[in-house]
Scaffold this active site. Sequence first.
Site, mmCIF file in Angstrom:
data_model
loop_
_atom_site.group_PDB
_atom_site.id
_atom_site.type_symbol
_atom_site.label_atom_id
_atom_site.label_comp_id
_atom_site.label_asym_id
_atom_site.label_seq_id
_atom_site.Cartn_x
_atom_site.Cartn_y
_atom_site.Cartn_z
ATOM 1 C CG LEU B 244 30.098 37.067 43.284
ATOM 2 C CD1 LEU B 244 29.056 36.822 44.353
ATOM 3 C CD2 LEU B 244 31.345 36.238 43.521
ATOM 4 C CG ASP B 245 30.628 40.916 44.052
ATOM 5 O OD1 ASP B 245 29.718 41.125 44.870
ATOM 6 O OD2 ASP B 245 31.673 40.322 44.342
ATOM 7 C CD GLU B 246 30.514 42.476 37.058
ATOM 8 O OE1 GLU B 246 29.943 43.290 36.322
ATOM 9 O OE2 GLU B 246 31.675 42.637 37.457
#
Lengths: 301, 301, 301, 301
Positions: B244-246
Site C-alpha cells: 500500500l502506497d509504496e
Amino acid sequence: MTLTQNAPAPLTPADPTADQAVLIVHGRDRTGLVAAISAVLGKHEANIVSLDQHSDNPHGGAFFQRTVFSKAGLEAALPQIEHDLRVQLSEGFDLEYNLRALSVPKRVAIFASKADHCLLDLLWRHRRGELPINVAMVISNHADTAAEVRSFGIPFFHVPSSGPDKSAAEAQHLTLLAGNVDFIVLARYMQILSGEFIERVGVPIINIHHSFLPAFIGAGPYAKAKQRGVKLVGATAHYVTEDLDEGPIIEQDVVRVNHAHTVTELQRRGADVERAVLSRAVLWHAEDRVIRHGNHTIVFQ
Amino acid sequence: MTLTQNAPAPLTPADPTADQAVLIVHGRDRTGLVAAISAVLGKHEANIVSLDQHSDNPHGGAFFQRTVFSKAGLEAALPQIEHDLRVQLSEGFDLEYNLRALSVPKRVAIFASKADHCLLDLLWRHRRGELPINVAMVISNHADTAAEVRSFGIPFFHVPSSGPDKSAAEAQHLTLLAGNVDFIVLARYMQILSGEFIERVGVPIINIHHSFLPAFIGAGPYAKAKQRGVKLVGATAHYVTEDLDEGPIIEQDVVRVNHAHTVTELQRRGADVERAVLSRAVLWHAEDRVIRHGNHTIVFQ
Amino acid sequence: MTLTQNAPAPLTPADPTADQAVLIVHGRDRTGLVAAISAVLGKHEANIVSLDQHSDNPHGGAFFQRTVFSKAGLEAALPQIEHDLRVQLSEGFDLEYNLRALSVPKRVAIFASKADHCLLDLLWRHRRGELPINVAMVISNHADTAAEVRSFGIPFFHVPSSGPDKSAAEAQHLTLLAGNVDFIVLARYMQILSGEFIERVGVPIINIHHSFLPAFIGAGPYAKAKQRGVKLVGATAHYVTEDLDEGPIIEQDVVRVNHAHTVTELQRRGADVERAVLSRAVLWHAEDRVIRHGNHTIVFQ
Amino acid sequence: MTLTQNAPAPLTPADPTADQAVLIVHGRDRTGLVAAISAVLGKHEANIVSLDQHSDNPHGGAFFQRTVFSKAGLEAALPQIEHDLRVQLSEGFDLEYNLRALSVPKRVAIFASKADHCLLDLLWRHRRGELPINVAMVISNHADTAAEVRSFGIPFFHVPSSGPDKSAAEAQHLTLLAGNVDFIVLARYMQILSGEFIERVGVPIINIHHSFLPAFIGAGPYAKAKQRGVKLVGATAHYVTEDLDEGPIIEQDVVRVNHAHTVTELQRRGADVERAVLSRAVLWHAEDRVIRHGNHTIVFQ
C-alpha cells in the site's frame, strides 16, 4: 574574540536598522494585548515599522507578535522601554518577550565537517552583507576547511571527535562557546550532539538535513531515494532538540529530479537546496522572525 | 459501453496523432539496440518524430526507449511493423516491447469516493481535450457524484463497499471492468484494494496520496502536519502494488504553507496539488511516457 | 595557459565519462536519420548510453539528436568514427554534427565586473567538481576580484574598459582568448560587446540578465520592479547575439517576492536566481545539451 | 437576485468567521496609529485574531494595517465600533479605513467569453466552499457556457458585444450590476472595458492575463513565446485601470515548459497557471487581504 570580526559591509548608504529594535512577545492570548504593547511603544514615541501578529485560536489560544519599531536615540531609550514592557507584559499579562536593537547582530558559531557547501554559502552571504550576523568562529571535526574559513577573516577551531564518547570534544566546544555566541548553526556537521551538550550550551541550535526523513533513515539516503525513484529531493532546517532531526521546522524546500539523475547528481541538487534552505533559516532566526511554540514554529516573513 | 463515449474534441484542425504510433522497448542493455529498432522502422519508411532513450548503467544495465513515429497509412502497416519488431526484439534480443497507434485513446475507469476534486479535474480536462483517454466509467462507493459524472456523458456505477470484506464489491468491479479498460485511476478512492483484485484485474492502477508518507500514517494526516509545523504539503501519484502506497512513483509536487494556515486550508492546498499531480500522471501514462522498472519509473517527458 | 589548470576533482572513484563521447546532429528532418546514425555507432561497437531526439515538425521540419555513447579505447577509435559519420551525415544527408570526447572538458573564459555572485558561484561549483569545464581565465574590467579568483588557481586579467570606445579593450580580449577557449560566460559583465567582437571571437557567449526584460529597460530595474509591485523576480541565461539581451534563451527561473521586500532584498533574491540559472546554463552547455536553432534552443536535460 | 444564491457549504462544523470582522486601515504613517486602532478595539473588548502591518518607509511613508478581530455579538456592536473608529481614524488621523463582518461574503459578477477554464475553476471552488464570495451572476458575450453556469445555481446573462462600439453592451452591464455586486472578475473576458465603464461601475475589477506582457503584445502570444523558446509561461492577476493590463498586480506565477511543448501545450499549461493565479487573487480580495496603493498592492497573506 569578536572584536576583530569584520562587520558586514553596509549595502545601502544609510543603514535602515539604525535606531530600530525588534520586539517578540508570546504567551496566552487575551483581549487587549496588541493595545497594551503599542501603548508602551506609543508612550515612548516609537514608530512601529512592521507588526505581525498571530493567534492560533481566537478562543483562548496562544498569542505571537513580532514588532519592529524605530525611535530616535534608541540606545539611550532602550532600558526604559524594556522596563515599561516588563511591567506591562511580564507582570501584567504573564507574557514572554524579547527586545533587541537591530543594529547589534547576533553572534553565531558554525559547526561543520568535510562537506563545505553550507558553510561556504553562509560565509559568502555574510561577506556580501546579506546576513545580519557576526560569525564568532567556525568549529569543525576536520581540518580541511581551515584555510578557506580564515581567508574570510573568521577564527577556525579544529576539534576532532571520533568514537562514541563525545564528552571531551563537547567540553572543548563549551569552553570555546561560553559567552561568545547567541546561536549555533550545524552546517552539515556530521556528529550527534548529546542531550547534555544541548542543555548546557543554552543557545538555539539550527540544523539542516535532507527532507526524506523519516523515509530514508540512516546511511546513503540519496542512494535509497534513487532506488525508490523519487521525483523531488529536498531539505529541512530545524531547531535541534534531543529528538534527533525531529525539532521544530523553520524552513523546507525541494527541487525536481528525474530518472536520468545519478546518485551523485541527486546529492548535488540536494546540496543546492540544503544551502538555500539553511541560509533562509539563519537569516530569519537572525532577524528574530522565528518563534518556537511546542514542536513547531511561527515564522513571520 | 465505450461506443457512446464522447471522443475528446480535437483542439487543432489536423490531429497531430493521426498516423502516429508509440513504441516502448525495454530489457537488458546491449550494443546495437537503437540501430536494430530504427532499422525496422526505416525499412517501413516510418519517420521518427521523437526518441528518448535511457540506460541505467552503460555497462550491462537496463535499456529503455520510447519512440514516436509517423507513417502514412499507419493502420494498414501496423501488423507488419509489429511482426518485424517481434522478430528483431523479442526473438533477437529478448526485449519487451509495446506498440500502439496514438489515435486510439486508452480506456480508463476512474474510482472515486466522496471527495470530488481529483475526479472532476480529470473529467473536466478530458472534456477540454487535454487528456488522450476514453473514460469508460466512473465507479464510486458513494452515490453523491452520480449526476455530475453523468452530465459529462460518462456512465456512473455505484458499488457500495463497507465492512472489512471487500470480496462482493470487488467481484462487481471485476464484472464491470473485464475487457473494458486499459488502466484504472483511483481518484481519492478511500478503499483498500485486495492483492487478489490487483492481480485479477490485470491492468495498471494509478493512485494519488498526500506526500507526508511515511511521516503521518493513518487518519488525519493534515492535522498531524499542522501540529508538526511543516512548511510544504505535497502529493504523490504512483502505481498501485500490494504494498500500500509504496508502488513506483510517477509524479510528485508540493506547495508552500505557513503557520497561519488552518488544517482546512492545508487540506485545500493539498487538494490542489493532488489534482495537478494526478492529472499529469494520467496524461503521461496515457501517452506511454512511463516505464515501470523494479520499484521505480522512467518518465520520458 | 591551461596546462596548470586544476582539473575538477573526480567525485566518484571511476570517472563515468571515461571512454564516452557526445554526438550532436541537426539539420533537415527526413526518414532514416536515427537508423543511419546508430548504424555507424553500431559498426564501431559503440554502446549508446543515452539518446534524445526531437523533430519540430514530423512533416519536413528540423531534426535534432544528442547521443552519448561509450566505447572501449575511445581515443584511438574517435577519428575513424568521425570519418564514418562525416561520410554518412554530412555527405549523405547534409546534416551538421559535432563529436567530442566527454573526458576533455570545454575551456571557458569568464568575464566579470564588480558584482561577484555569479563569478564565485561558478568557480566554487567548478572546484567542487560540479562543472565539467576548464576555467582558462577570468577577465574583468575591475581589479576587485583578482585575489579571490587567483585563490582558486585561476589566472585573472584586468582589462579596463571605460568610455564608449571599446576597441582597445576588445583587442586585448581577443589576444587573450585566441585559441584558448571554447566558450565565454558573461557573469554579470556590465559592458556591451560589439558586434565585431562577437563575430571575431568565434565561440558561443552565454549571458545572464534579470527577467523583467523588456519590461524594465535601462538602469535600476529592481527599483522599477518594486514600484510596479511585481510578485516574482527572475533571471534568464541566453546566448549573446548582436541583438542585446534578445539571443536564444537557455534557461529561466523565478523566485517569489512581496511588498515587504526592499529594493535591496529584491536584488539579493534576484542575485540568487541569477547564479542558479547561470550555473545550469553553463553546465548544460558544457555537456553539449543545448542546440541553437533560429532564435531559440533545444535543451536535452 | 442574490437571494437564491447557494451559500458556500461550511467545511467545518463551527464557522470560524462568525462574530469576526476585518478592518483595513491605510494612510500617511505617523507614531501611534497601531495603538490608536487597538485602543478602539480594546474598548469594545474585541479580541485581535490576526494583525498585519506594513510601513513602506519608517520616516514618513504610507501606513497599511489589516486586522481581524472577534467579538461576541458582533452584528449588534459593529455600528458603534465603526463610529469610534471614524472618530479616531478619519477625524483624528486622516486615515482611510474599511470595516466589514467576515460572515457577509462579498458579491461578485464574473465576466467570461468562450474559454471556460477560469470561470469553471471559480464556480467549482465556490461550490466546494473555498471562496468566501457570493456569485451574483455570470455575464458573457457568448452563450456557450450558459447551461454549465446555471447547473451551479447561478444566473447567466448573455450580453453580446461585437464591433468597436461597446456602449450598448456596457449600458446593459451597468443595469445588471448596479447595486448588486461588490467586485467584478474578468475570467478571460476577451473584451476591452471603456474608461467610462470602469468609472461608472465603481467597484474593483480583477483581470487575469498571460505574463509575457509587455514581451508578446497582441494576438497569438503563445505562438510568439514558442518561437522565442521561453522556458517559463506565467500569468498575472491585477486590478483593472484605464491602462490596459497595467494595473496593480495582485498575484503572479509561472510553470516550466520546454522545447518539446507545442503551442497547444503551452496554452494548456498557461491555462493551468491562469486559473490558479486568478483563484488566489479572488480569494485574497474576498478576504480583504489586498490594499491598493499607487500602482502596486500590499498583500497580507
